[in-house]
Write a protein that holds these residues in place. Structure first.
Motif, PDB file in Angstrom:
ATOM      1  N   GLU A 149       1.003  -1.405  -0.259  1.00  0.00           N
ATOM      2  CA  GLU A 149      -0.184   0.343  -0.044  1.00  0.00           C
ATOM      3  C   GLU A 149       0.894   1.186   0.426  1.00  0.00           C
ATOM      4  O   GLU A 149       1.906   1.049   0.777  1.00  0.00           O
ATOM      5  CB  GLU A 149      -1.208  -0.038   1.041  1.00  0.00           C
ATOM      6  CG  GLU A 149      -1.739   1.097   1.600  1.00  0.00           C
ATOM      7  CD  GLU A 149      -3.041   0.784   3.048  1.00  0.00           C
ATOM      8  OE1 GLU A 149      -2.931   2.325   3.322  1.00  0.00           O
ATOM      9  OE2 GLU A 149      -2.595   0.193   3.007  1.00  0.00           O
ATOM     10  N   VAL A 150       0.439   2.015  -0.426  1.00  0.00           N
ATOM     11  CA  VAL A 150       1.457   3.245  -0.682  1.00  0.00           C
ATOM     12  C   VAL A 150       1.010   4.495   0.682  1.00  0.00           C
ATOM     13  O   VAL A 150      -0.096   4.345   0.741  1.00  0.00           O
ATOM     14  CB  VAL A 150       0.516   4.424  -1.548  1.00  0.00           C
ATOM     15  CG1 VAL A 150       1.143   6.179  -1.659  1.00  0.00           C
ATOM     16  CG2 VAL A 150       0.936   3.997  -3.017  1.00  0.00           C
ATOM     17  N   ARG A 151       1.705   4.709   1.222  1.00  0.00           N
ATOM     18  CA  ARG A 151       2.061   5.360   3.216  1.00  0.00           C
ATOM     19  C   ARG A 151       2.476   6.428   2.695  1.00  0.00           C
ATOM     20  O   ARG A 151       2.171   7.516   3.610  1.00  0.00           O
ATOM     21  CB  ARG A 151       2.361   4.809   3.775  1.00  0.00           C
ATOM     22  CG  ARG A 151       1.756   3.087   3.741  1.00  0.00           C
ATOM     23  CD  ARG A 151       0.695   2.907   4.405  1.00  0.00           C
ATOM     24  NE  ARG A 151       0.369   3.481   5.597  1.00  0.00           N
ATOM     25  CZ  ARG A 151      -0.660   4.024   6.512  1.00  0.00           C
ATOM     26  NH1 ARG A 151      -1.937   3.969   5.589  1.00  0.00           N
ATOM     27  NH2 ARG A 151      -0.780   4.118   6.981  1.00  0.00           N
ATOM     28  N   GLU A 152       3.398   6.798   1.608  1.00  0.00           N
ATOM     29  CA  GLU A 152       3.585   8.515   0.874  1.00  0.00           C
ATOM     30  C   GLU A 152       3.805   8.405   0.254  1.00  0.00           C
ATOM     31  O   GLU A 152       4.095   8.445   0.041  1.00  0.00           O
ATOM     32  CB  GLU A 152       4.674   8.283   2.701  1.00  0.00           C
ATOM     33  CG  GLU A 152       6.137   7.805   2.009  1.00  0.00           C
ATOM     34  CD  GLU A 152       7.496   8.192   2.945  1.00  0.00           C
ATOM     35  OE1 GLU A 152       8.197   8.563   1.992  1.00  0.00           O
ATOM     36  OE2 GLU A 152       6.875   7.652   4.298  1.00  0.00           O
ATOM     37  N   ILE A 153       3.782   9.916   0.080  1.00  0.00           N
ATOM     38  CA  ILE A 153       4.287  10.426  -1.564  1.00  0.00           C
ATOM     39  C   ILE A 153       5.035  11.508  -1.388  1.00  0.00           C
ATOM     40  O   ILE A 153       4.876  12.186  -0.740  1.00  0.00           O
ATOM     41  CB  ILE A 153       3.225  10.603  -2.344  1.00  0.00           C
ATOM     42  CG1 ILE A 153       2.177  12.046  -2.327  1.00  0.00           C
ATOM     43  CG2 ILE A 153       2.182   9.673  -2.741  1.00  0.00           C
ATOM     44  CD1 ILE A 153       0.727  12.154  -3.264  1.00  0.00           C
ATOM     45  N   ASP A 154       6.165  11.809  -1.810  1.00  0.00           N
ATOM     46  CA  ASP A 154       6.923  12.662  -1.919  1.00  0.00           C
ATOM     47  C   ASP A 154       7.134  13.471  -3.925  1.00  0.00           C
ATOM     48  O   ASP A 154       6.753  12.641  -4.785  1.00  0.00           O
ATOM     49  CB  ASP A 154       8.497  12.473  -2.229  1.00  0.00           C
ATOM     50  CG  ASP A 154       9.238  11.281  -0.628  1.00  0.00           C
ATOM     51  OD1 ASP A 154       9.644  12.614  -0.188  1.00  0.00           O
ATOM     52  OD2 ASP A 154       9.163  10.937  -0.533  1.00  0.00           O
ATOM     53  N   SER A 155       6.995  15.508  -3.632  1.00  0.00           N
ATOM     54  CA  SER A 155       6.779  15.463  -5.170  1.00  0.00           C
ATOM     55  C   SER A 155       7.468  17.047  -4.548  1.00  0.00           C
ATOM     56  O   SER A 155       7.574  17.544  -3.524  1.00  0.00           O
ATOM     57  CB  SER A 155       5.126  15.755  -5.052  1.00  0.00           C
ATOM     58  OG  SER A 155       4.748  16.107  -6.818  1.00  0.00           O
ATOM     59  N   VAL A 156       6.627  18.210  -5.004  1.00  0.00           N
ATOM     60  CA  VAL A 156       7.113  19.417  -5.137  1.00  0.00           C
ATOM     61  C   VAL A 156       5.991  20.128  -5.128  1.00  0.00           C
ATOM     62  O   VAL A 156       4.434  20.156  -5.465  1.00  0.00           O
ATOM     63  CB  VAL A 156       8.284  20.043  -6.611  1.00  0.00           C
ATOM     64  CG1 VAL A 156       7.896  21.214  -6.342  1.00  0.00           C
ATOM     65  CG2 VAL A 156       9.040  19.258  -6.037  1.00  0.00           C
ATOM     66  N   LEU A 157       5.291  21.288  -4.516  1.00  0.00           N
ATOM     67  CA  LEU A 157       4.211  22.488  -4.568  1.00  0.00           C
ATOM     68  C   LEU A 157       4.255  23.111  -5.839  1.00  0.00           C
ATOM     69  O   LEU A 157       4.913  23.938  -5.943  1.00  0.00           O
ATOM     70  CB  LEU A 157       4.350  24.070  -3.641  1.00  0.00           C
ATOM     71  CG  LEU A 157       4.214  22.939  -2.233  1.00  0.00           C
ATOM     72  CD1 LEU A 157       4.633  23.704  -1.094  1.00  0.00           C
ATOM     73  CD2 LEU A 157       2.814  22.162  -2.404  1.00  0.00           C
ATOM     74  N   ALA A 158       3.210  22.563  -6.974  1.00  0.00           N
ATOM     75  CA  ALA A 158       3.102  23.547  -8.523  1.00  0.00           C
ATOM     76  C   ALA A 158       2.974  24.601  -7.678  1.00  0.00           C
ATOM     77  O   ALA A 158       2.973  25.625  -8.706  1.00  0.00           O
ATOM     78  CB  ALA A 158       2.715  22.301  -8.865  1.00  0.00           C
ATOM     79  N   SER A 159       2.031  24.676  -6.674  1.00  0.00           N
ATOM     80  CA  SER A 159       1.401  26.565  -7.015  1.00  0.00           C
ATOM     81  C   SER A 159       0.402  26.016  -5.104  1.00  0.00           C
ATOM     82  O   SER A 159       0.328  24.561  -4.357  1.00  0.00           O
ATOM     83  CB  SER A 159       0.361  26.700  -8.190  1.00  0.00           C
ATOM     84  OG  SER A 159      -0.531  26.130  -7.533  1.00  0.00           O
ATOM     85  N   VAL A 160      -0.228  26.831  -5.051  1.00  0.00           N
ATOM     86  CA  VAL A 160      -0.106  27.571  -3.592  1.00  0.00           C
ATOM     87  C   VAL A 160      -1.603  28.509  -4.111  1.00  0.00           C
ATOM     88  O   VAL A 160      -0.844  29.677  -3.876  1.00  0.00           O
ATOM     89  CB  VAL A 160       0.946  27.881  -2.496  1.00  0.00           C
ATOM     90  CG1 VAL A 160      -0.034  28.198  -1.372  1.00  0.00           C
ATOM     91  CG2 VAL A 160       1.937  26.878  -2.432  1.00  0.00           C
ATOM     92  N   ARG A 161      -2.141  28.120  -3.143  1.00  0.00           N
ATOM     93  CA  ARG A 161      -3.257  29.459  -2.943  1.00  0.00           C
ATOM     94  C   ARG A 161      -4.017  29.518  -2.311  1.00  0.00           C
ATOM     95  O   ARG A 161      -4.435  28.121  -1.080  1.00  0.00           O
ATOM     96  CB  ARG A 161      -4.615  28.913  -3.942  1.00  0.00           C
ATOM     97  CG  ARG A 161      -4.707  30.037  -5.111  1.00  0.00           C
ATOM     98  CD  ARG A 161      -5.735  30.153  -5.992  1.00  0.00           C
ATOM     99  NE  ARG A 161      -6.778  28.710  -5.732  1.00  0.00           N
ATOM    100  CZ  ARG A 161      -7.848  28.207  -6.285  1.00  0.00           C
ATOM    101  NH1 ARG A 161      -7.985  27.799  -7.275  1.00  0.00           N
ATOM    102  NH2 ARG A 161      -8.608  27.193  -5.552  1.00  0.00           N
ATOM    103  N   GLN A 162      -4.384  30.620  -1.724  1.00  0.00           N
ATOM    104  CA  GLN A 162      -4.852  30.856   0.087  1.00  0.00           C
ATOM    105  C   GLN A 162      -6.556  30.723   0.294  1.00  0.00           C
ATOM    106  O   GLN A 162      -6.884  31.077  -0.811  1.00  0.00           O
ATOM    107  CB  GLN A 162      -4.702  31.973   1.015  1.00  0.00           C
ATOM    108  CG  GLN A 162      -4.777  31.895   2.264  1.00  0.00           C
ATOM    109  CD  GLN A 162      -4.032  33.033   2.815  1.00  0.00           C
ATOM    110  OE1 GLN A 162      -3.960  34.294   1.991  1.00  0.00           O
ATOM    111  NE2 GLN A 162      -4.151  33.031   3.903  1.00  0.00           N
ATOM    112  N   ALA A 163      -6.983  30.003   0.381  1.00  0.00           N
ATOM    113  CA  ALA A 163      -8.750  29.641   0.460  1.00  0.00           C
ATOM    114  C   ALA A 163      -9.399  30.358   1.856  1.00  0.00           C
ATOM    115  O   ALA A 163     -10.712  30.412   1.775  1.00  0.00           O
ATOM    116  CB  ALA A 163      -8.943  28.367   0.982  1.00  0.00           C
ATOM    117  N   GLY A 164      -8.815  31.068   2.680  1.00  0.00           N
ATOM    118  CA  GLY A 164      -9.096  32.431   3.702  1.00  0.00           C
ATOM    119  C   GLY A 164      -9.548  31.439   4.892  1.00  0.00           C
ATOM    120  O   GLY A 164      -8.843  29.576   5.536  1.00  0.00           O
ATOM    121  N   ASN A 165      -9.453  32.279   5.909  1.00  0.00           N
ATOM    122  CA  ASN A 165      -8.997  31.909   6.866  1.00  0.00           C
ATOM    123  C   ASN A 165      -7.955  30.883   7.278  1.00  0.00           C
ATOM    124  O   ASN A 165      -8.112  29.880   8.292  1.00  0.00           O
ATOM    125  CB  ASN A 165     -10.816  31.391   7.729  1.00  0.00           C
ATOM    126  CG  ASN A 165     -11.771  31.721   7.534  1.00  0.00           C
ATOM    127  OD1 ASN A 165     -11.650  32.851   8.161  1.00  0.00           O
ATOM    128  ND2 ASN A 165     -12.827  31.020   7.512  1.00  0.00           N
TER     129      ASN A 165
END
Length: 169
Positions: free
Chosen positions: A97-113
Motif C-alpha cells: 500500500e502507498v503510505r506516503e508520496i514525495d512531490s513538489v508544490l506546483a502552486s499554493v492558493r490561500q482559501a481564507g481563514n
C-alpha cells in the motif's frame, strides 16, 4: 513480467466479470499440464482467444507492476471502497500500500481563514484542514504527504512541521 488482469463491469453479463477473469486465468494456468500436444495447443488457443476477446471488448485490462504502482500513487489520499483491484494484500507478490508520496508544490492558493490549497507537481490537489500561524507554503518547495491514522493525512513542506491535509482532487 508481473501483470494484473482487471475486469471492468458489464451489466449484460450474468457472471461477475472479476470471476470470469479468474476463471480464464485458471484455465490458462491448466493448459501446460495437458500431456497431448494437440489438446494442450487447443487449450492455449481457446483460452488466449477468450482473454483477447474480453480485452478487445473492454472487459479486461492488463496492467504490469509499474502500472499498479502508478495507479496506487494516483489514488493516494482518496477514500475508496475496499476492492480487490490491486490484489488482497496478503500475497507475497502483492504491491504494498502507498503510505506516503514525495512531490513538489506546483502552486499554493490561500482559501481564507488560514486554509491553503496545495497543487502538487503530480497534479493532485490537497487542502490544509487546520489553520496555523507562521505557515506560509511556497511553490517550488518539496512536500511529503503521509497517511496517518483513521484515514488522515499530513503534509510536511520543505521538511518543516507537518500540517493536516485532505485530498480534494
Amino acid at each position: 513480467m508481473a501483470a494484473l488482469i482487471v475486469a471492468t463491469p458489464c451489466a449484460a453479463q450474468d457472471q461477475n466479470e472479476g470471476e470470469r477473469a479468474s476463471v480464464l486465468a485458471d484455465a490458462l494456468a491448466k493448459c501446460p499440464a495437458i500431456a497431448a500436444d494437440a489438446e494442450r495447443l487447443a487449450c492455449f488457443d481457446r483460452t488466449s482467444a477468450a482473454l483477447l476477446a474480453a480485452r478487445e471488448a473492454g472487459n479486461l485490462v492488463f496492467v504490469d507492476r509499474e502500472g499498479m504502482r502508478t495507479a496506487k500513487r494516483a489514488v493516494f489520499g482518496f477514500s475508496l471502497p475496499k476492492i480487490k483491484l490491486f490484489g488482497d494484500g496478503r500475497s507475497d507478490r502483492a504491491e504494498p500500500e502507498v503510505r506516503e508520496i514525495d512531490s513538489v508544490l506546483a502552486s499554493v492558493r490561500q482559501a481564507g481563514n488560514g486554509i491553503y490549497l496545495l497543487a502538487l507537481a503530480d497534479e493532485s490537489q490537497w487542502q490544509t484542514t487546520e489553520a496555523r500561524t507562521g505557515f506560509f507554503p511556497k511553490a517550488g518547495k518539496p512536500v511529503k504527504i503521509e497517511a496517518g491514522l483513521l484515514g488522515s493525512y499530513s503534509a510536511s513542506i520543505d521538511g518543516k512541521r507537518a500540517i493536516k491535509v485532505k485530498r480534494i482532487r
